[in-house]
Design an enzyme around this catalytic site. Structure first.
Site, short mmCIF file in Angstrom:
data_model
loop_
_atom_site.label_atom_id
_atom_site.label_comp_id
_atom_site.label_asym_id
_atom_site.label_seq_id
_atom_site.Cartn_x
_atom_site.Cartn_y
_atom_site.Cartn_z
N ILE B 11 -2.01 0.92 29.58
CA ILE B 11 -3.33 0.65 30.16
C ILE B 11 -3.24 -0.48 31.20
O ILE B 11 -3.97 -0.47 32.19
CB ILE B 11 -4.37 0.34 29.05
CG1 ILE B 11 -5.80 0.36 29.61
CG2 ILE B 11 -4.11 -1.01 28.37
CD1 ILE B 11 -6.31 1.73 29.92
N SER B 33 4.33 -10.52 27.44
CA SER B 33 4.56 -9.22 26.80
C SER B 33 5.93 -9.28 26.16
O SER B 33 6.86 -9.85 26.75
CB SER B 33 4.49 -8.11 27.85
OG SER B 33 4.20 -6.87 27.26
N ARG B 34 6.05 -8.73 24.96
CA ARG B 34 7.31 -8.87 24.23
C ARG B 34 8.50 -8.28 24.99
O ARG B 34 9.55 -8.88 25.10
CB ARG B 34 7.21 -8.21 22.85
CG ARG B 34 7.15 -9.23 21.73
CD ARG B 34 7.13 -8.55 20.40
NE ARG B 34 6.12 -7.49 20.37
CZ ARG B 34 5.86 -6.72 19.32
NH1 ARG B 34 6.55 -6.89 18.22
NH2 ARG B 34 4.93 -5.80 19.36
N LYS B 87 -11.25 -2.87 25.26
CA LYS B 87 -12.03 -2.27 24.19
C LYS B 87 -11.11 -1.64 23.16
O LYS B 87 -10.06 -1.15 23.56
CB LYS B 87 -13.02 -1.25 24.72
CG LYS B 87 -12.44 -0.26 25.71
CD LYS B 87 -12.03 1.11 25.37
CE LYS B 87 -11.60 1.68 24.13
NZ LYS B 87 -10.88 2.97 24.27
N ASP B 165 -10.90 5.71 19.24
CA ASP B 165 -10.44 4.93 20.39
C ASP B 165 -11.02 5.51 21.68
O ASP B 165 -11.65 4.77 22.44
CB ASP B 165 -8.90 4.85 20.43
CG ASP B 165 -8.42 4.03 21.61
OD1 ASP B 165 -8.38 2.79 21.49
OD2 ASP B 165 -8.12 4.62 22.66
#
Lengths: 309, 309
Positions: B11, B33-34, B87, B165
């Site tokens: 996303i 971010s990992r 969201k 979702d």
């Protein structure tokens, strides 16, 4: 203050009717119930006819099952009556939000009750915890559903909440005594394979203060119930037992003379109702219900043996 | 306004990064971010190190999965940064209530986004409906989970919401365009036997205005998705289609030149973020999430065939 009771079932007979009778400012003026009535009290079979026949009754107390409560609450609020709701205040959060708006527009009192918060030692537990560092808290809420909810089919129907029906009592205490807001981090819900609501649940909460907080609800406990909250702190171990009735710290009982004088949970609720109506205020705290909704949303589901009464 | 993005996944690449790049008032200054990063942008592996290294970055946008968002949101708010949430805004309602309190205490902006509300024809649909008598409304939200959520295991894990979702996008539009508050009256949720979230759901809502309102979510639709809301009124039939992008009334397309000029849903979100931060305001509407929690609480559960990617 004249009051009408809607839903003359087990909880009405066991708790509401005696509590109303015991409050000198309240009179049970009528009931609405499909099949039941109270001796010596004007009986209607539905709330609409009661509201029409008795414009003098200013307060409506609803103790029907939560799935059927919204329509009656709306009817009463639209008729300009004050409304008291048994717990949980509805089958959904959104319908309770509706009722809050409607009560505000109608200028009447809405009181969403949590009877366990009026158990004798709850306030004392809250006060004691306020300045302690909490290390862990464990709720154990185990009871025999066949004994406490005999033949109550609605509790097993979708929206009836299952073991969260007693469990929400524990959550209403937890949210009343805990010095911070908690949020659910993990849940497991166990459903009998023939039922739509859980018979057991295990919840873990995250506490911004770092304590380990968990709750274990189980409806399969035969014999005496266990309704306990055990709290480990920097100043000793507190145990709030018997559904909030007793508080021990490191084994020593803390007396609660003021609470004991009120005479119990439902007398406490009706005293609060009388107070809210007199002051033109509402009291709707949804936090116990939000935790339940979160548990259903977040929870992993397990299936267990079928349940029969 | 410097902004950092947490969670560089699908996303983020598809929507957030282009939308930030397209807003002249915003600069993507870093990511956390990992495993992933964005070419030419300072990369951290976790938010804590980013916050420490870059006190000049005032806004943190979180697009990690909802189960992992709370801890980062809390960290950012405690560090006095403004926070934007993909969201749904969290895995539980209670944690979002926490974040609202924390943002208020920290005096920063919290923005819970609902990107579908920024689809081109949503405002036009709301305006058109405002003075109509609604007879019925039916949401159809059918798509192919393998195409739209390829390999996204988190969406099938407890708290990942499953078909809700995408379904919550429909609910975010419904709650934006409907002239009254609705509440869920009935729900059926269908779970694959090997998964913890539903693959399909059917919802019915009660409308105090008397309309029939329902929603059907299904992740098993192959080919083109159907993201439609069909509304029957006293002044004709409106169809809001393509996820809110187009509005037809009795077959005639209503143009939406103003919305089209904004350039899409995520550009609309980032324009709104810039506006909220500039004005020192927050925007957290939980109503779509409350309907989802109500559906999980109230819904009957059915089991269907196992799901494999």
């Amino acid at each position: 203050m004249k009051i009408a009771l809607v839903g003359v079932g087990k909880i009405a007979r066991d708790q509401h009717i005696p509590a109303i009778a015991g409050h000198e400012g309240l009179t049970l003026a009528a009931t609405a119930s499909r099949n039941a009535s109270v001796e010596g009290v004007e009986a209607h079979t539905d709330l609409a006819s009661l509201l029409e026949a008795r414009p003098d009754i200013g307060v409506i107390s609803l103790c029907t099952p939560p799935q059927y409560r919204y329509a009656d609450a709306r009817l009463a609020l639209e008729a300009g009556r004050h409304v008291m709701l048994e717990k949980p205040p509805g089958a959904t959060l959104s319908e309770v939000h509706d009722l809050i708006d409607l009560a505000r527009k109608s200028g009447v009192t809405l009181f969403a009750t949590w009877h366990s918060r009026h158990a004798a030692a709850v306030s004392a537990a809250r006060d004691w915890l306020a300045d302690k560092t909490i290390r862990s808290l464990e709720v154990t809420w185990h009871e025999d559903v066949r004994y406490w909810h005999p033949g109550q089919e609605w509790i097993w129907e979708a929206g009836g909440l299952g073991v969260f029906d007693p469990g929400i009592n524990a959550l209403s205490i937890l949210t009343a005594i805990y010095p911070r807001a908690l949020h659910l981090s993990n849940a497991t819900l166990t459903f009998p394979e023939n039922r739509d609501t859980p018979i057991a649940a295990r919840l873990s909460f995250a506490d911004p203060g770092g304590a380990e907080v968990s709750a274990d609800f189980d409806w399969r406990k035969e014999g005496d119930p266990a309704w306990d909250i055990r709290i480990s702190t920097d100043a000793g171990e507190a145990v709030l037992s018997e559904g909030g009735a007793k508080l021990h710290v490191d084994g020593n009982r803390l007396e609660t003379p003021e609470a004991d004088a009120l005479g119990g949970e439902y007398p406490g609720l009706y005293a609060r109702l009388h107070d809210l109506v007199s002051r033109g205020e509402s009291d709707v705290d949804l936090s116990p219900m939000v935790h339940v909704a979160d548990a259903f949303t977040l929870g992993r589901r397990l299936t267990t043996d079928p349940f029969q009464f």
